[in-house]
Design a protein around this motif. Structure first.
Motif, PDB file in Angstrom:
ATOM      1  N   ALA A   1       0.825  -1.209   0.000  1.00  0.00           N
ATOM      2  CA  ALA A   1       0.000   0.000   0.000  1.00  0.00           C
ATOM      3  C   ALA A   1       0.860   1.261   0.000  1.00  0.00           C
ATOM      4  O   ALA A   1       0.575   2.231  -0.725  1.00  0.00           O
ATOM      5  N   THR A   2       1.911   1.267   0.797  1.00  0.00           N
ATOM      6  CA  THR A   2       2.806   2.424   0.841  1.00  0.00           C
ATOM      7  C   THR A   2       3.497   2.629  -0.501  1.00  0.00           C
ATOM      8  O   THR A   2       3.593   3.753  -1.009  1.00  0.00           O
TER       9      THR A   2
ATOM     10  N   ARG B   1      -7.409  -0.853   1.499  1.00  0.00           N
ATOM     11  CA  ARG B   1      -6.433   0.228   1.634  1.00  0.00           C
ATOM     12  C   ARG B   1      -6.185   0.931   0.300  1.00  0.00           C
ATOM     13  O   ARG B   1      -5.793   2.106   0.286  1.00  0.00           O
ATOM     14  N   LEU B   2      -6.403   0.224  -0.800  1.00  0.00           N
ATOM     15  CA  LEU B   2      -6.166   0.822  -2.127  1.00  0.00           C
ATOM     16  C   LEU B   2      -7.443   1.320  -2.778  1.00  0.00           C
ATOM     17  O   LEU B   2      -7.402   1.791  -3.924  1.00  0.00           O
TER      18      LEU B   2
ATOM     19  N   THR C   1      -8.082   4.279  -5.641  1.00  0.00           N
ATOM     20  CA  THR C   1      -6.793   4.729  -6.193  1.00  0.00           C
ATOM     21  C   THR C   1      -6.646   4.446  -7.681  1.00  0.00           C
ATOM     22  O   THR C   1      -5.751   4.993  -8.324  1.00  0.00           O
TER      23      THR C   1
ATOM     24  N   LYS D   1       2.036   6.267  -7.273  1.00  0.00           N
ATOM     25  CA  LYS D   1       0.967   7.069  -7.861  1.00  0.00           C
ATOM     26  C   LYS D   1       1.287   8.548  -7.776  1.00  0.00           C
ATOM     27  O   LYS D   1       0.946   9.320  -8.690  1.00  0.00           O
ATOM     28  N   ARG D   2       1.943   8.977  -6.700  1.00  0.00           N
ATOM     29  CA  ARG D   2       2.327  10.387  -6.592  1.00  0.00           C
ATOM     30  C   ARG D   2       3.409  10.739  -7.604  1.00  0.00           C
ATOM     31  O   ARG D   2       3.542  11.907  -7.984  1.00  0.00           O
TER      32      ARG D   2
ATOM     33  N   ARG E   1       1.034   4.038  -3.188  1.00  0.00           N
ATOM     34  CA  ARG E   1       0.751   5.470  -3.067  1.00  0.00           C
ATOM     35  C   ARG E   1       1.959   6.301  -3.498  1.00  0.00           C
ATOM     36  O   ARG E   1       1.811   7.358  -4.122  1.00  0.00           O
TER      37      ARG E   1
END
Length: 400
Positions: A203-204, A255-256, A259, A210-211, A207
């Motif tokens: 999950a980390t 958690r995703l 997204t 994606k950023r 993200r």
């Protein structure tokens, strides 16, 4: 190349030949390679809708659950999140084993090209029969030398020189091994501990990607395989572990959520049990063992060997008399010509690594031999053969 064709030899009953096209694990990895090279992501075999063509996948997650066969998922997965997202089934590579299949997922290469044709391979440059993943000699001792990994694994990883960034999420116990370091080249390696640690790491990483400009996460989870080996592929321990994995998968999707991340789950192989009464101890047949130029290698369910010159007829007679209904003897070059080891340029040591012949074991049967000083590992759950339970793995897909 797709499924093996024109098979001119006998196979074990109900054998499933490997598919190196859209219906196999190799084809799935080929689609992942295309995504890494900047192509639009589409799960092999899924129809693309107009909406899917207009959408881009910012991050692709591939989770490989070692040993999770499709037959197990169908039998024990009722009500699970994993089964709810199952799309269809794929074949593994040949042999259906971690050394061959995981290496394909980390390179995009078939076993004929990467040359890891079982847990044990024969390579005289490293002392005979060796286990490449832990880099150990079967006779004892580590494979050492400053260039040993480069010589043992002389091919590129899947992650190098790609347009999209990769993150390799691996258990802490394996993340920095010589094998992982070599096959993780080009990716950022992230180590985790336990299922919850894996979910948090994925999950980390998702993200973070994606950023940035997006990318690919390759995650590996081995505990289901270990428990299936030790206790059996339908044991309470294996089923309980599956429940934990399914809960972790559901937590990952939560958690995703929102997204746009795509999560694909598959496996390197499935399992079959081999009870003690179906384990063939090759040392019980010293005259047959004397016909071999060295010990068995490959897998317990696909035993590769090198026959001495002039003994093929005698060895075939031994197999027909003593192993009838337990094993099928096939010339290894015939397996190669028929596409069992897959497409692509062949590894330089491939002839040595496939031997002259293969003992393809019937359902439930395994064959082992021993070497002086070697510690024997009793395994109830096994793989590496051509049975449907070993060869079929699930293709699971979720768009978050």
């Amino acid at each position: 190349m797709s499924a093996c064709r024109n098979i001119p030899f006998s196979l074990p009953r109900a054998a499933v030949a490997p598919d190196y096209g859209a219906n196999g694990l190799y084809g799935l990895v080929g689609a992942i390679r295309g995504y890494l090279d900047g192509q639009h992501w589409t799960v092999p075999g899924e129809e693309r809708t107009d909406r899917a063509q207009d959408e881009s996948v910012p991050v692709l997650v591939f989770l490989l659950i070692d040993g999770l066969g499709d037959a197990f998922l169908q039998r024990f997965g009722s009500g699970s999140t994993l089964l709810a997202h199952r799309q269809r089934r794929l074949t593994s590579v040949f042999p259906s084993t971690t050394a061959s299949a995981v290496t394909t997922t980390l390179t995009g290469l078939a076993p004929a090209r990467h040359g890891l044709t079982g847990w044990f391979i024969q390579d005289r440059r490293f002392g005979g029969v060796v286990a490449p993943l832990p880099m150990r000699k079967r006779s004892g001792g580590l494979i050492r030398g400053p260039m040993a990994p480069e010589r043992l694994f002389p091919y590129p990883s899947l992650f190098r020189n790609r347009r999209r960034k990769s993150i390799y999420v691996n258990p802490r116990s394996l993340a920095y091994s010589p094998y992982s370091a070599r096959h993780g080249r080009g990716a950022d390696i992230v180590a985790y501990r336990g299922l919850q640690g894996m979910v948090a790491a994925i999950a980390t990483a998702a993200r973070a990607l994606k950023r940035a400009a997006g990318g690919y996460i390759h995650a590996y989870y081995p505990a289901f395989d270990a428990l299936s080996h030790a206790h059996g592929c339908e044991s309470d321990e294996a089923v309980a572990q599956f429940r934990h994995i399914d809960a972790a998968f559901a937590a990952l999707l939560d958690r995703l959520a929102g997204t746009g991340v795509d999560v694909v789950v598959s496996a390197d192989h499935g399992f079959i049990d081999s009870p003690a009464e179906r384990v063939i101890r090759f040392e019980r047949f010293p005259e047959a063992a004397a016909m071999l130029a060295g010990p068995l290698f490959g897998e317990r369910r696909t035993a590769l060997c090198e026959l001495r010159r002039g003994v093929e007829d005698d060895f075939r007679s031994f197999v027909e008399a003593e192993l009838a209904g337990k094993a099928v003897l096939v010339r290894s070059p015939e397996l190669l010509r028929s596409g069992f080891f897959g497409p692509g340029p062949r590894h330089r040591q491939l002839r040595e690594r496939i031997g002259s012949h293969a003992l393809l074991m019937e359902s439930g049967w395994t064959i082992t031999d021993s070497m002086p000083g070697e510690h024997a590992h009793r395994m109830i759950g096994v793989h590496g053969g051509l049975s449907p339970q070993e060869m079929w793995v699930p293709l699971i897909h979720a768009r978050c």
